[in-house]
Design a protein around this motif. Structure first.
Motif, PDB file in Angstrom:
ATOM      1  N   SER A   1       0.901  -0.873   0.012  1.00 32.51           N
ATOM      2  CA  SER A   1       0.043  -0.161  -0.142  1.00 32.51           C
ATOM      3  C   SER A   1       1.103   1.453  -0.130  1.00 32.51           C
ATOM      4  O   SER A   1       2.197   1.508   0.126  1.00 32.51           O
ATOM      5  CB  SER A   1      -1.064  -0.387   1.465  1.00 32.51           C
ATOM      6  N   LEU A   2       0.444   2.398  -0.388  1.00 30.80           N
ATOM      7  CA  LEU A   2       1.086   3.975   0.275  1.00 30.80           C
ATOM      8  C   LEU A   2       0.327   3.861   0.992  1.00 30.80           C
ATOM      9  O   LEU A   2      -0.728   3.359   1.972  1.00 30.80           O
ATOM     10  CB  LEU A   2       0.327   5.142  -1.094  1.00 30.80           C
ATOM     11  N   PRO A   3       1.611   4.684   1.809  1.00 32.21           N
ATOM     12  CA  PRO A   3       1.094   5.139   3.397  1.00 32.21           C
ATOM     13  C   PRO A   3      -0.028   5.092   3.427  1.00 32.21           C
ATOM     14  O   PRO A   3      -0.471   6.772   2.013  1.00 32.21           O
ATOM     15  CB  PRO A   3       2.614   5.593   3.986  1.00 32.21           C
TER      16      PRO A   3
ATOM     17  N   PRO B   1      -6.042   8.954  -4.025  1.00 30.57           N
ATOM     18  CA  PRO B   1      -5.353   9.771  -3.384  1.00 30.57           C
ATOM     19  C   PRO B   1      -5.930  10.678  -2.884  1.00 30.57           C
ATOM     20  O   PRO B   1      -4.473  11.305  -2.119  1.00 30.57           O
ATOM     21  CB  PRO B   1      -4.332  10.281  -4.525  1.00 30.57           C
ATOM     22  N   LYS B   2      -6.802  11.847  -2.588  1.00 31.76           N
ATOM     23  CA  LYS B   2      -6.700  13.260  -2.054  1.00 31.76           C
ATOM     24  C   LYS B   2      -6.949  13.103  -0.610  1.00 31.76           C
ATOM     25  O   LYS B   2      -6.679  13.261   0.522  1.00 31.76           O
ATOM     26  CB  LYS B   2      -8.283  13.287  -2.623  1.00 31.76           C
ATOM     27  N   ASP B   3      -7.819  11.437  -0.510  1.00 24.09           N
ATOM     28  CA  ASP B   3      -7.839  11.209   1.065  1.00 24.09           C
ATOM     29  C   ASP B   3      -6.522  10.456   1.093  1.00 24.09           C
ATOM     30  O   ASP B   3      -6.715  11.018   2.551  1.00 24.09           O
ATOM     31  CB  ASP B   3      -9.324  10.018   1.344  1.00 24.09           C
TER      32      ASP B   3
ATOM     33  N   PHE C   1      -5.939  17.980  -8.717  1.00 26.90           N
ATOM     34  CA  PHE C   1      -4.816  16.539  -8.851  1.00 26.90           C
ATOM     35  C   PHE C   1      -5.732  15.497  -9.231  1.00 26.90           C
ATOM     36  O   PHE C   1      -5.171  14.653  -9.244  1.00 26.90           O
ATOM     37  CB  PHE C   1      -4.948  16.567  -6.545  1.00 26.90           C
ATOM     38  N   ASP C   2      -6.847  15.944  -9.145  1.00 25.39           N
ATOM     39  CA  ASP C   2      -7.907  15.243 -10.082  1.00 25.39           C
ATOM     40  C   ASP C   2      -7.292  14.706 -11.338  1.00 25.39           C
ATOM     41  O   ASP C   2      -7.200  13.646 -11.597  1.00 25.39           O
ATOM     42  CB  ASP C   2      -9.106  14.664  -9.597  1.00 25.39           C
ATOM     43  N   GLY C   3      -6.662  15.433 -11.695  1.00 19.42           N
ATOM     44  CA  GLY C   3      -6.764  16.164 -13.178  1.00 19.42           C
ATOM     45  C   GLY C   3      -5.629  15.546 -13.514  1.00 19.42           C
ATOM     46  O   GLY C   3      -5.303  13.973 -14.610  1.00 19.42           O
ATOM     47  N   ILE C   4      -4.329  15.901 -12.718  1.00 15.72           N
ATOM     48  CA  ILE C   4      -3.415  15.456 -12.864  1.00 15.72           C
ATOM     49  C   ILE C   4      -3.128  13.520 -12.641  1.00 15.72           C
ATOM     50  O   ILE C   4      -2.932  13.027 -13.431  1.00 15.72           O
ATOM     51  CB  ILE C   4      -2.039  15.557 -11.769  1.00 15.72           C
ATOM     52  N   VAL C   5      -3.575  13.090 -11.535  1.00 10.96           N
ATOM     53  CA  VAL C   5      -3.672  11.979 -11.451  1.00 10.96           C
ATOM     54  C   VAL C   5      -4.738  10.844 -12.594  1.00 10.96           C
ATOM     55  O   VAL C   5      -4.500   9.792 -13.243  1.00 10.96           O
ATOM     56  CB  VAL C   5      -4.816  11.579 -10.102  1.00 10.96           C
TER      57      VAL C   5
END
Ligand code: A3P
Length: 304
Positions: free
Chosen positions: A45-47, A137-139, A286-290
């Motif tokens: 997982s990511l941290p 990723p935002k959360d 951020f959503d756009g980048i992801v």
């Protein structure tokens, strides 16, 4: 190695991944020394994306013969989940701890935050099973902010906006976020029998299904008798945020070389908390980048 500093933590770029300096030695050591066994299970997982919860669920699922989830002396009632499931990147920094992991009886359950592509070739070739949990990723970023604040030096002027800028450039522990997620997503598509890809938000919606799915993937499906006894429901209850947050073991002590307080692992445990921390513009960016980074992979988060 290229370097930067995020929330006061030095990060070094190694083989395409941003690693906390503290764990570079551990990662190199995992790459060189970790010898997987066929019945090992690696949680990845990511941290801040559900590691602690996944550890609890996998541990209680795999250990249920020895420790029924309703047992009054269940290890998860007196130990933090990170004490039940060793964290390779941290432990492999020390020779003694490495030996202790190597000496664990099978089947071993361990975790890592490394990109799939950083794992030893024997692991990526499918010698053992991997369960990956990802999260919006935002959360994950919001959760990271509060977690890091728990050990941030007093007087630090670093802000959430500063961290957000780092994240937009891929500079977060074990980031870029999208590369870490994609590495496991692709592995799970290529080898579904070896890599299970879970989503935190789906687990929140239906934890019972998540546990059943996990048990099946790990080769220890619930028997009809267990279903009748409600074993999977007991596991869900034992590992629930509400139950774990109040346990003394999760409110005292620290973990990893960085000394994070156990209590900082249990904050809100919900999906969508980013709305209270990001402006609509930040979220769109951020959503756009992801979205752009995941394009063509078949994996999506919120549409920008
Ligand atoms: P929040 O900070 O958004 O509340 P990790 O374990 O990878 O460090 O992730 C921590 C995040 O998972 C935190 O998110 C934490 O509250 C949440 N979490 C911890 N235990 C949980 C559980 N049993 N159920 C659901 N979420 C949990």
């Amino acid at each position: 190695m290229p370097s930067t500093t995020m929330i006061g933590f030095p990060l070094l770029r190694y083989q395409g991944s941003w690693l906390l300096k503290t764990w570079v030695t551990g990662v190199l050591s995992v790459q060189r020394r970790f010898a997987p066994r066929p019945d090992d299970v690696l949680l990845a997982s990511l941290p801040k994306c559900g590691t602690t919860w996944l550890k609890s669920l996998a541990f209680s699922t795999m250990a249920r013969a020895a420790y029924p989830p309703s047992a009054a002396d269940h290890p998860l009632l007196r130990l933090n989940p990170h004490q039940c499931v060793p964290f390779l990147d941290d432990l492999f920094s020390s020779g003694e701890a490495t030996k202790a992991v190597e000496a664990l009886p099978s089947p071993r359950l361990m975790n890592t935050h490394m990109h799939h592509s950083l794992l030893p070739p024997s692991v990526t070739a499918g010698k053992c099973k991997i369960v990956y949990v990802c999260r919006d990723p935002k959360d994950g970023l919001v959760s990271m902010w509060y977690f890091a604040k728990s050990i941030m030096p007093a007087g630090s002027t670093y802000t959430f906006s500063d961290m957000f800028e780092h994240a937009c450039h891929g500079e977060t522990p074990n980031g870029p976020i999208w590369d870490n997620i994609l590495s496991y997503w692709r592995a799970s598509r290529a080898h579904p029998d070896k890599v299970l890809f879970l989503r935190y938000e789906e687990m929140l919606l239906d934890p019972g299904h998540a546990v059943t799915n996990l048990a099946r993937f790990l080769g220890v499906p619930f028997t009809a008798a267990e279903e009748a006894e409600g074993t999977s429901a007991d596991i869900v209850e034992l590992c629930s945020f509400k139950a774990m947050k109040v346990l003394p073991a999760n409110n005292t002590g620290t973990f990893t070389m960085l000394g994070f307080p156990h209590r900082s692992l249990f904050r809100k445990g919900v999906a969508g908390d980013w709305v209270d921390h990001m402006t609509p513009e930040m979220a769109r960016r951020f959503d756009g980048i992801v979205h752009e980074k995941l394009r063509g992979s078949g994996l999506t988060f919120a549409a920008p």
